[in-house]
Design a protein around this motif. Structure first.
Motif, PDB file in Angstrom:
ATOM      1  N   LYS A  62      13.828  22.882  62.618  1.00  0.00           N
ATOM      2  CA  LYS A  62      15.120  23.526  62.892  1.00  0.00           C
ATOM      3  C   LYS A  62      14.931  24.900  63.499  1.00  0.00           C
ATOM      4  CE  LYS A  62      19.236  25.266  60.497  1.00  0.00           C
ATOM      5  NZ  LYS A  62      19.903  25.400  59.155  1.00  0.00           N
ATOM      6  N   HIS A  63      13.958  25.653  62.997  1.00  0.00           N
ATOM      7  CA  HIS A  63      13.728  27.025  63.473  1.00  0.00           C
ATOM      8  C   HIS A  63      12.527  27.123  64.416  1.00  0.00           C
ATOM      9  CE1 HIS A  63      16.745  28.621  60.678  1.00  0.00           C
ATOM     10  NE2 HIS A  63      16.223  27.829  59.755  1.00  0.00           N
ATOM     11  N   GLN A  94      13.680  32.444  58.037  1.00  0.00           N
ATOM     12  CA  GLN A  94      14.759  31.512  57.697  1.00  0.00           C
ATOM     13  C   GLN A  94      14.215  30.137  57.310  1.00  0.00           C
ATOM     14  OE1 GLN A  94      14.684  33.475  60.339  1.00  0.00           O
ATOM     15  NE2 GLN A  94      16.624  34.585  60.541  1.00  0.00           N
ATOM     16  N   GLN A 119      16.499  26.942  49.339  1.00  0.00           N
ATOM     17  CA  GLN A 119      17.791  26.376  48.950  1.00  0.00           C
ATOM     18  C   GLN A 119      17.669  24.891  48.619  1.00  0.00           C
ATOM     19  OE1 GLN A 119      20.495  28.085  48.281  1.00  0.00           O
ATOM     20  NE2 GLN A 119      19.473  29.981  48.883  1.00  0.00           N
ATOM     21  N   HIS A 120      16.817  24.166  49.350  1.00  0.00           N
ATOM     22  CA  HIS A 120      16.583  22.753  49.039  1.00  0.00           C
ATOM     23  C   HIS A 120      15.905  22.599  47.679  1.00  0.00           C
ATOM     24  CE1 HIS A 120      17.920  20.825  52.757  1.00  0.00           C
ATOM     25  NE2 HIS A 120      17.362  21.812  53.430  1.00  0.00           N
ATOM     26  N   CYS A 132      12.972  21.824  58.072  1.00  0.00           N
ATOM     27  CA  CYS A 132      13.249  23.264  58.142  1.00  0.00           C
ATOM     28  C   CYS A 132      12.417  23.924  59.234  1.00  0.00           C
ATOM     29  CB  CYS A 132      12.957  23.925  56.789  1.00  0.00           C
ATOM     30  SG  CYS A 132      14.042  23.401  55.442  1.00  0.00           S
ATOM     31  N   ASP A 184      15.717  28.510  53.934  1.00  0.00           N
ATOM     32  CA  ASP A 184      16.340  27.185  53.887  1.00  0.00           C
ATOM     33  C   ASP A 184      15.605  26.268  52.903  1.00  0.00           C
ATOM     34  OD1 ASP A 184      18.068  28.117  55.775  1.00  0.00           O
ATOM     35  OD2 ASP A 184      17.273  26.928  57.435  1.00  0.00           O
TER      36      ASP A 184
END
Length: 388
Positions: free
Chosen positions: A26-27, A95, A102-103, A23, A99
């Motif tokens: 990714k960001h 974000q 959500q995981h 995560c 994220d």
């Protein structure tokens, strides 16, 4: 001598760190970061949630008092400065933590898949609602609500098995709740419990077309034409009528051209309550009981406002506020995961209360939360006079 892992470290051991790093990558959360990484930020903010810290200065003082234990807590920085933490909350993308939450939710839901519900229904039941968190307009101008008031709204879809939030959306106070229905991924066969604020027939028809079911309350001006009435036992139940029909107002009938079911019940005070649903198989009593379970999402909002730090914020910009809320959600779900994996009988409230005072102890969590029985063979028995 190693006395064991800190309670805080035991709890953080349930985090999927490889997922967290993905995560962050990714960001690009750790881009050009040397000392205070996103993981350090997450651990510091999770510590603040678990121990009810009131401000950045409060976090700084408490962590500096335990500077020799920061490494054992998982932090790789030598010290935690409030300026560094404030800058990280303001600039690191929120974000990342959205994220990651959500995981964690995806990990928690299977653990609660067999959790009993108040009603006997072999299906997934969701309650959808929003809560408002009031803010000061001069401090949070990016979150308009009223003319002289700011606020944000926390839109939540709650799985009633285990009270796990499966969808969360943060908006400013002006955003109408019904608009967030467009953001949901409708699950076929599931039940969605909605209050009257979500009575939008065009959006409800989307749920119907996705082969899912909804239960909501009708408004006083909802026009409904009865086509068929199902027999009900008025003498032995609080059901007034159970009807099948269609909407008669032009735009409503255009937006929802299919048939609807209307169930009217009487509450304990004799007031009539009208429910609308697209499910024609369940008994009318079960329709009323289903809607009554929608109150679980209200209890969830009350719980997180009382036991997590989401009413007062450590930063003032939008990124800092959303970061704090998402890390609070991560903390809530992490406690729920630990409860199941350690087979703890305690409620989430009891777990948080005990952990908040024992973060730096080295006792195993399951021993901390297991009630000990008094030793019946103790030499030192209390010498209490019996008055009665």
């Amino acid at each position: 001598m190693n006395q064991g892992k800190l309670v805080f470290s035991q709890l953080m051991a349930f985090l999927p760190l490889s997922t967290f790093r993905r995560c962050v990558a990714k960001h690009r959360g750790d881009h050009k970061v040397q000392d205070f990484t996103c993981l350090d930020q997450f651990l510091a903010m999770a510590f603040a949630q678990l121990t009810y810290r009131e401000s950045l200065r409060d976090i700084e003082i408490n962590l500096r008092a335990q500077a020799k234990r920061l490494y054992h807590m998982g932090l790789r920085c030598k010290t935690v400065s409030r300026n560094t933490l404030s800058n990280a909350n303001a600039t690191r993308p929120w974000q990342i933590y959205a994220d990651f939450a959500q995981h964690l939710i995806a990990m928690a839901r299977p653990l609660y898949a067999k959790e009993p519900m108040a009603i006997d229904l072999d299906a997934t039941v969701y309650a959808f609602d929003a809560t408002t968190i009031d803010l000061c307009l001069s401090v949070y101008p990016w979150a308009p609500f009223r003319a002289h008031k700011a606020a944000i709204k926390l839109h939540t879809l709650l799985d009633l098995r285990g009270s796990i939030p499966t969808f969360i959306h943060i908006s400013d106070g002006k955003t109408h709740e019904v608009n967030t229905l467009d953001l949901l991924d409708i699950e076929p066969g599931a039940y969605y419990l909605l209050d009257r604020g979500y009575l939008d027939f065009q959006r409800l028809f989307v749920i119907h077309q996705a082969n899912a079911f909804f239960v909501t309350r009708a408004k006083s001006n909802t026009k409904f034409k009865r086509r068929y009435s199902n027999p009900v036992d008025r003498a032995n139940s609080n059901i007034v009528c159970d009807q099948t029909g269609v909407l008669t107002i032009f735009y409503s009938s255009q937006h929802y051209p299919a048939t609807l079911r209307r169930v009217v019940v009487k509450d304990d005070t004799g007031k009539r309550i009208t429910f609308l649903t697209n499910n024609f198989a369940l008994k009318p009593e079960l329709i009323a009981d289903l809607y009554r379970q929608r109150w679980q999402v209200e209890l969830f909002f009350k719980w997180i406002k009382q036991h997590l730090r989401i009413k007062t914020f450590y930063g003032t910009n939008e990124n800092a506020v959303k970061t704090q809320i998402w890390i609070a959600v991560c903390t809530y779900v992490l406690i729920a995961i630990a409860k199941k994996r350690l087979h703890l009988p305690n409620s989430l409230h009891e777990i948080l209360q005990i952990l908040s005072l024992t973060m730096f102890e080295t006792t195993p969590i399951n021993q901390l939360l297991t009630p000990t029985e008094p030793d019946k063979h103790s030499e030192f028995e209390p010498q209490q006079l019996s008055l009665l």
